[in-house]
Structure formats: C-alpha cells, structure tokens
Motif scaffolding. Sequence first.
Motif, short mmCIF file in Angstrom:
data_model
loop_
_atom_site.label_atom_id
_atom_site.label_comp_id
_atom_site.label_asym_id
_atom_site.label_seq_id
_atom_site.Cartn_x
_atom_site.Cartn_y
_atom_site.Cartn_z
N TRP A 20 -101.94 25.60 -64.79
CA TRP A 20 -103.07 24.83 -63.96
C TRP A 20 -104.36 24.61 -64.87
CZ3 TRP A 20 -108.09 25.84 -61.81
CH2 TRP A 20 -108.16 25.20 -60.74
N SER A 21 -104.86 23.55 -64.73
CA SER A 21 -106.22 23.39 -65.47
C SER A 21 -107.18 23.02 -64.44
CB SER A 21 -106.01 22.19 -66.56
OG SER A 21 -105.12 22.55 -67.43
N GLY A 22 -108.28 23.59 -64.69
CA GLY A 22 -109.66 23.24 -63.87
C GLY A 22 -110.85 24.12 -64.44
N ALA A 23 -111.64 24.62 -63.32
CA ALA A 23 -112.90 25.35 -63.76
C ALA A 23 -112.79 26.46 -62.85
CB ALA A 23 -113.92 24.28 -64.02
N PRO A 69 -113.11 21.79 -52.22
CA PRO A 69 -113.78 22.10 -53.55
C PRO A 69 -112.79 22.82 -54.47
CG PRO A 69 -114.80 23.28 -51.75
CD PRO A 69 -114.04 22.48 -50.92
N THR A 70 -111.77 23.63 -53.92
CA THR A 70 -110.94 24.64 -54.65
C THR A 70 -109.92 23.93 -55.12
OG1 THR A 70 -109.77 24.91 -52.51
CG2 THR A 70 -111.61 26.55 -53.11
N ALA A 71 -109.55 22.51 -54.72
CA ALA A 71 -108.68 21.78 -55.39
C ALA A 71 -108.73 21.51 -56.74
CB ALA A 71 -108.67 20.29 -54.56
N TRP A 120 -103.55 26.06 -55.02
CA TRP A 120 -102.34 25.63 -55.92
C TRP A 120 -101.04 25.45 -54.91
CZ3 TRP A 120 -102.27 30.13 -59.87
CH2 TRP A 120 -103.28 30.06 -61.27
N SER A 121 -100.25 24.66 -55.59
CA SER A 121 -98.94 24.37 -55.05
C SER A 121 -98.81 24.41 -53.37
CB SER A 121 -97.93 25.78 -55.19
OG SER A 121 -97.63 25.88 -56.51
N GLY A 122 -99.97 23.34 -53.17
CA GLY A 122 -99.93 22.79 -51.57
C GLY A 122 -100.38 23.69 -50.84
#
Length: 308
Positions: free
Chosen positions: A6-9, A86-88, A144-146
């Motif tokens: 997963w990529s994000g921040a 925001p957590t998406a 993550w993952s729905g």
Amino acid sequence: MPRTIWSGAISFGLVTVPIRVVSATEDHSIHFHQYHLADQGRIRYRKVCELEDREVPEDEIGKGYELTKTQVIPVTDEDLSSLPLPTAKAIEIDGFVPLESVDPLRISDGYYLQPAGQVAAKPYQLLVKALGRSAKVAVAKYAWSGRERLGLLRVKGDVLVLHAMRWPDEIRDPAELLPPPVRVSDQEVEGALALMDTMTVDELEGPEFHDRYTEAVAEIIEAKREEKPLPKAPEPEQPARVLDLMAALQESVTKAKAARGEDAGSAEVHELPAAKKKTSAKKQPARKTATKEKTTAKKTLGRRPRSA
C-alpha cells in the motif's frame, strides 16, 4: 526487496510523511497441493459463472454487494479508492498510549513503513525519534481492503512498524471460560515464580525457538523421495496426575535447571518457601507453627507484586 502492499502517507497533526507499506514477516512453512490419488493429477479450484456454467478469466471478475438474491450492486476498486474518509489515503494518528496499555489480543500482522522518497526522510526521522524518546506507541486508523482498520505504530530500530489491530468489539468476553473457584496458596504462587525464574531467557533466539514442525515435515518428504523408512516419532510423555502441586513445581524447577546445564542439585526443597515451612513444622509445636504460618501469610499478602 518485498513488494509494496500500500502507498500513502502518515498524517501526524499537520505533518505528512509519505510512506510505502511492505510486509514485515515471511512464511517459511511447507505448503501442500491437493491432487488426485489415482493418477496424481493436480486438483485446482476454478472460478465458474453459475449462469453460464463456464470458467471466467480474472479480467471479467469484479466485486459486488448482494442486495437481494436477484440484485447485486457492483463496487469497483475506483469506488473504494475515492471513499469519503481521510483514512482512505493516509494512516491517521489519533493518539499516543503506553504499549503496556494495549491488550496483546488486539495486535495482529506487522508491516514495515518505508519513507517514500527524499521528501519523506526528515518527517519520517522526526516521527521515529519522537516515538522512541516518548516510550509510547501511536494509535492510528487506516483503510485497506475494503474496510477501515485500527493500527498501532511503533519503532523497531530506526524503522516505523505498523501493527494491524482489532476493534474493541472484535474481542470476545472470556468470562464464560473461567474455571470454577479454587484456592491457590501463597506458597504455591512462590513455587511457580521460582519455576518462572529458572525458565527465564534473555531473548527469543536460539535452538529452542525454531520451527521443528517444518523440519519434521521436510524429513518425511526427503525420506519418501529416497524411498527410505519414515523417521520414527518419539514416544509422547504421559502427563502425570498432579496430586501434590508443590512437589510438581519443585520437580519442574529441577528438570528446567538440568535442561539448561545448571546444577540440578541446587534446586532442592529448601529453595521454595513452602518447603521451609514444612521443615519448621517438624521442629516446633503445632500451635507455634500455625502462628508462624499466619504471620508469614500476612507478610506475603502485603508484599507488592513483582510486576509493580
């Protein structure tokens, strides 16, 4: 290098740390296939459309929510990636807590968080050093993952680690599993503590901490490949019926010391408080012994526990 999951921040107040998530663990166990006993042909699971009665390729398969038996609401990856949360797109830190306040039952898989590029280096190190100096862990939310998940952020060396966590309502109440009420004496507790001291290790490394099951399965496979007799299983030890708990604890201490190459003779009866009382009981009248035992019990009960 493990693949990016997963990529994000990481969102820490107004600080943003771009990261990539990779798995922190590996699976070294031996995996089996299913096959047809008659001709050793592989048994595989195929994805078949129930309406067309044919196997469907991966690019024709999507996700959907079954609203009724005749109506399915399709949901695409694009729909999930644009969730109004925001957590998406980020791991949102909600607060900081002492690690010992987190029930281990709630901690699940672990992941390494890798800074995504040079721009992430400084805020990444800032969070590493701040967490390390505070001796606390961060509690965060991410999607993550729905589904939205709860996570625990901590430091391992100079790397941030994310542990997936279960929500509070996912932990079952163990009250129904409690044994019937029994009385455990202070002397028996002291005996158990003596055994724990004998079995204490500095770290979870060494020959006693390895996967013996996988090794045994590998030996069976190798023996069958070379058409040799299978290795014999050791005779299982029959657990003795515990009639005297203190005697069992004392014998366990002796065996544990012997297994570690220590002098088993040093674990004699006089080491355990209960044995001291038995010895003194032979030398003193019954009334004085009872008085002494009551006094000792009061002192033991008044002592602070070791974990304090």
